[in-house]
Motif scaffolding. Structure first.
Motif, PDB file in Angstrom:
ATOM      1  N   ASP A 132      -3.552   2.168  -1.161  1.00 32.02           N
ATOM      2  CA  ASP A 132      -2.708   1.057  -0.710  1.00 32.02           C
ATOM      3  C   ASP A 132      -3.621  -0.149  -0.534  1.00 32.02           C
ATOM      4  O   ASP A 132      -4.176  -0.384   0.541  1.00 32.02           O
ATOM      5  N   LYS A 133      -3.789  -0.904  -1.618  1.00 34.00           N
ATOM      6  CA  LYS A 133      -4.747  -2.005  -1.612  1.00 34.00           C
ATOM      7  C   LYS A 133      -4.279  -3.124  -0.694  1.00 34.00           C
ATOM      8  O   LYS A 133      -3.154  -3.606  -0.829  1.00 34.00           O
ATOM      9  N   PRO A 134      -5.120  -3.540   0.229  1.00 31.70           N
ATOM     10  CA  PRO A 134      -4.724  -4.660   1.091  1.00 31.70           C
ATOM     11  C   PRO A 134      -4.833  -5.991   0.354  1.00 31.70           C
ATOM     12  O   PRO A 134      -5.584  -6.130  -0.613  1.00 31.70           O
ATOM     13  N   ARG A 135      -4.088  -6.940   0.819  1.00 32.43           N
ATOM     14  CA  ARG A 135      -4.145  -8.287   0.255  1.00 32.43           C
ATOM     15  C   ARG A 135      -5.536  -8.868   0.468  1.00 32.43           C
ATOM     16  O   ARG A 135      -6.147  -8.710   1.538  1.00 32.43           O
ATOM     17  N   ASP A 176       4.468 -13.725  -1.954  1.00 30.52           N
ATOM     18  CA  ASP A 176       4.088 -12.385  -1.528  1.00 30.52           C
ATOM     19  C   ASP A 176       4.465 -11.402  -2.622  1.00 30.52           C
ATOM     20  O   ASP A 176       5.551 -11.507  -3.204  1.00 30.52           O
ATOM     21  N   LEU A 177       3.561 -10.462  -2.920  1.00 29.37           N
ATOM     22  CA  LEU A 177       3.788  -9.486  -3.987  1.00 29.37           C
ATOM     23  C   LEU A 177       3.223  -8.143  -3.565  1.00 29.37           C
ATOM     24  O   LEU A 177       2.072  -8.049  -3.137  1.00 29.37           O
ATOM     25  N   ARG A 178       4.062  -7.111  -3.696  1.00 27.94           N
ATOM     26  CA  ARG A 178       3.614  -5.762  -3.342  1.00 27.94           C
ATOM     27  C   ARG A 178       4.105  -4.782  -4.401  1.00 27.94           C
ATOM     28  O   ARG A 178       5.305  -4.772  -4.750  1.00 27.94           O
ATOM     29  N   ARG A 179       3.180  -3.959  -4.925  1.00 31.54           N
ATOM     30  CA  ARG A 179       3.547  -2.929  -5.895  1.00 31.54           C
ATOM     31  C   ARG A 179       3.804  -1.634  -5.134  1.00 31.54           C
ATOM     32  O   ARG A 179       2.958  -1.188  -4.359  1.00 31.54           O
ATOM     33  N   ASP A 182      -3.535  -8.082  -8.613  1.00 30.56           N
ATOM     34  CA  ASP A 182      -4.149  -9.339  -8.205  1.00 30.56           C
ATOM     35  C   ASP A 182      -4.668  -9.269  -6.774  1.00 30.56           C
ATOM     36  O   ASP A 182      -4.072  -8.590  -5.927  1.00 30.56           O
ATOM     37  N   PRO A 183      -5.758  -9.978  -6.460  1.00 32.51           N
ATOM     38  CA  PRO A 183      -6.274  -9.981  -5.086  1.00 32.51           C
ATOM     39  C   PRO A 183      -5.227 -10.399  -4.057  1.00 32.51           C
ATOM     40  O   PRO A 183      -5.207  -9.868  -2.948  1.00 32.51           O
ATOM     41  N   LEU A 184      -4.348 -11.351  -4.406  1.00 34.02           N
ATOM     42  CA  LEU A 184      -3.334 -11.801  -3.459  1.00 34.02           C
ATOM     43  C   LEU A 184      -2.176 -10.815  -3.323  1.00 34.02           C
ATOM     44  O   LEU A 184      -1.316 -10.985  -2.453  1.00 34.02           O
ATOM     45  N   ALA A 185      -2.132  -9.798  -4.179  1.00 40.65           N
ATOM     46  CA  ALA A 185      -1.081  -8.785  -4.105  1.00 40.65           C
ATOM     47  C   ALA A 185      -1.565  -7.592  -3.292  1.00 40.65           C
ATOM     48  O   ALA A 185      -2.758  -7.342  -3.161  1.00 40.65           O
ATOM     49  N   SER A 186      -0.612  -6.845  -2.754  1.00 40.68           N
ATOM     50  CA  SER A 186      -0.938  -5.634  -2.016  1.00 40.68           C
ATOM     51  C   SER A 186      -0.207  -4.456  -2.643  1.00 40.68           C
ATOM     52  O   SER A 186       0.626  -4.620  -3.533  1.00 40.68           O
ATOM     53  N   GLY A 187      -0.536  -3.264  -2.160  1.00 42.29           N
ATOM     54  CA  GLY A 187       0.219  -2.092  -2.593  1.00 42.29           C
ATOM     55  C   GLY A 187      -0.537  -1.165  -3.509  1.00 42.29           C
ATOM     56  O   GLY A 187      -1.766  -1.079  -3.485  1.00 42.29           O
ATOM     57  N   MET A 188       0.219  -0.480  -4.350  1.00 41.67           N
ATOM     58  CA  MET A 188      -0.289   0.671  -5.081  1.00 41.67           C
ATOM     59  C   MET A 188      -1.287   0.330  -6.180  1.00 41.67           C
ATOM     60  O   MET A 188      -0.990  -0.384  -7.127  1.00 41.67           O
ATOM     61  N   LEU A 189      -2.497   0.885  -6.012  1.00 36.02           N
ATOM     62  CA  LEU A 189      -3.531   0.826  -7.038  1.00 36.02           C
ATOM     63  C   LEU A 189      -4.000   2.259  -7.266  1.00 36.02           C
ATOM     64  O   LEU A 189      -4.837   2.770  -6.519  1.00 36.02           O
ATOM     65  N   PRO A 190      -3.447   2.942  -8.281  1.00 34.31           N
ATOM     66  CA  PRO A 190      -3.881   4.327  -8.534  1.00 34.31           C
ATOM     67  C   PRO A 190      -5.334   4.343  -9.017  1.00 34.31           C
ATOM     68  O   PRO A 190      -5.670   3.705 -10.018  1.00 34.31           O
ATOM     69  N   ILE A 191      -6.195   5.074  -8.299  1.00 41.29           N
ATOM     70  CA  ILE A 191      -7.610   5.154  -8.643  1.00 41.29           C
ATOM     71  C   ILE A 191      -7.923   6.566  -9.104  1.00 41.29           C
ATOM     72  O   ILE A 191      -7.675   7.543  -8.397  1.00 41.29           O
ATOM     73  N   ASP A 195       4.725   7.332  -6.106  1.00 37.59           N
ATOM     74  CA  ASP A 195       5.602   6.485  -5.310  1.00 37.59           C
ATOM     75  C   ASP A 195       4.975   6.227  -3.943  1.00 37.59           C
ATOM     76  O   ASP A 195       3.847   6.645  -3.666  1.00 37.59           O
ATOM     77  N   GLU A 196       5.728   5.548  -3.072  1.00 35.54           N
ATOM     78  CA  GLU A 196       5.168   5.107  -1.789  1.00 35.54           C
ATOM     79  C   GLU A 196       4.701   6.258  -0.904  1.00 35.54           C
ATOM     80  O   GLU A 196       3.805   6.089  -0.074  1.00 35.54           O
ATOM     81  N   ASP A 197       5.298   7.433  -1.055  1.00 39.79           N
ATOM     82  CA  ASP A 197       4.882   8.582  -0.247  1.00 39.79           C
ATOM     83  C   ASP A 197       3.452   9.022  -0.566  1.00 39.79           C
ATOM     84  O   ASP A 197       2.824   9.735   0.234  1.00 39.79           O
ATOM     85  N   ASP A 198       2.939   8.611  -1.725  1.00 39.45           N
ATOM     86  CA  ASP A 198       1.586   9.012  -2.141  1.00 39.45           C
ATOM     87  C   ASP A 198       0.499   8.051  -1.652  1.00 39.45           C
ATOM     88  O   ASP A 198      -0.696   8.352  -1.782  1.00 39.45           O
ATOM     89  N   LEU A 199       0.904   6.904  -1.109  1.00 39.49           N
ATOM     90  CA  LEU A 199      -0.067   5.878  -0.733  1.00 39.49           C
ATOM     91  C   LEU A 199      -1.014   6.338   0.372  1.00 39.49           C
ATOM     92  O   LEU A 199      -0.609   6.995   1.331  1.00 39.49           O
ATOM     93  N   VAL A 200      -2.271   5.935   0.221  1.00 34.42           N
ATOM     94  CA  VAL A 200      -3.309   6.218   1.219  1.00 34.42           C
ATOM     95  C   VAL A 200      -3.908   4.881   1.644  1.00 34.42           C
ATOM     96  O   VAL A 200      -4.361   4.096   0.808  1.00 34.42           O
TER      97      VAL A 200
END
Length: 328
Positions: free
Chosen positions: A20-23, A202-205, A50-59, A212-217
């Motif tokens: 869950d990448k922070p903005r 504001d942008l959030r993936r 994008d740096p200004l976006a938050s949310g899901m970044l699968p690594i 999905d959101e249940d997988d976010l860490v």
């Protein structure tokens, strides 16, 4: 004498961390941080955020990097907020305003326009984007003051809905879209069509492919897991300025998803131990059972309790294309 290859630095750890990448944090910075904390030999991400976006970044760690293309080709879900009344150079808050308007659209006007933005649509990516032009990133050219002309391309938007309108200058949308779609461009183009201009504030993936959101860490969860695995230092070591290292990786590893989680949309082949050994050696195996397909462009095989290979099904046989030899 031939030089022997260097042993890879780090652990041969394999799996997905759905971060869950922070903005404010860049995607490359996020991958580097996760790779360092997990002491992984290899890491990569499935789609820049994008740096200004938050949310899901699968690594992806280790063997999971081999499955990145399947995640990047998957659908993505975004929740984004558009501020009406101004267009910016970057189509978000980062760039200066280049067009302004006193007009403000009604909800009815916005919803009447939405059908134009659903389905296969033609879209010009933002000038400040990672699109390559003659080998250079568009955002690098734009920052250097070079003229940037990006041709329109066809993208797919599966759905676009208005979630909220907290005031007459602000609209919150949710979009489900295919690979290569820029929601910043949707905000820009809708603003032009509505005659009021607009940009994203504001942008959030919230979803990517099978995740999905249940997988976010979150950052806090990862930091807590790292702290739980730190070595114990005695008073003398602390006084000498020693820094504790992560020596127990179990808390961190518990945050990973298996490599095959990314492949849920593909056909799964269950292998016997003998078949798994054959596939690991690069050999095809015949599929048994009435429901076994004769042909399948993409499939994956599981055996020995883990992902064994990516491949295809041809004439009733699973043919491995990429074998996963690592443990974990």
């Amino acid at each position: 004498m031939a030089r022997q290859g260097r042993k890879p630095k780090g652990r041969p750890v394999n799996g997905w961390v759905i971060f869950d990448k922070p903005r404010g944090m860049g995607s490359t910075e996020a991958v580097s941080r996760i790779k360092w904390l997990f002491f992984a030999q290899k890491a990569g991400h499935a789609g820049t955020l994008d740096p200004l976006a938050s949310g899901m970044l699968p690594i992806a760690l280790g063997d999971a990097t081999k499955t990145v293309p399947f995640v990047m080709d998957g659908e993505k879900t975004y929740r984004f907020t558009v501020r009406w009344g101004a267009e910016t150079t970057t189509d978000d808050l980062e760039g200066p305003q280049v067009r302004t308007s006193e007009a403000r659209p009604s909800r009815a006007e916005i919803e009447a326009l939405i059908p134009r933005y659903v389905g296969e649509i033609s879209q010009v990516p933002p000038t400040f984007s990672a699109i390559k032009i003659e080998g250079n990133r568009a955002y690098d050219l734009a920052r250097d003051g070079e003229p940037v002309e990006i041709p329109a391309r066809t993208v797919t938007v599966h759905s676009l809905v208005v979630v909220d309108m907290p005031d007459d200058a602000t609209t919150v949308f949710e979009a489900e879209c295919g690979k290569g779609t820029y929601v910043r461009a949707i905000a820009r183009d809708m603003g032009r069509d509505l005659g009021c201009f607009g940009h994203i504030v504001d942008l959030r993936r919230t979803a990517v492919g099978a995740f999905d959101e249940d997988d976010l860490v979150t950052v806090a969860e990862i930091d807590a897991a790292a702290d739980a695995g730190l070595e114990a230092l005695d008073a003398e070591a602390v006084e000498a300025g020693a820094k504790a290292r992560v020596t127990d990786f179990r808390p961190l590893d518990s945050l990973m998803l298996p490599v095959e989680t990314a492949l849920s949309d593909l056909y799964e082949v269950q292998l016997t131990p003998d078949q798994a050994s054959r596939v690991l050696a690069g050999n095809p195996v015949l599929l048994r059972g009435r429901d076994a397909p004769a042909f399948m462009d993409d499939a994956y095989a599981v055996g020995h309790g883990r992902l064994v290979a990516l491949g295809s099904v041809e004439e009733g046989a699973f043919k491995p294309k990429r074998v996963f030899g690592g443990k974990g």
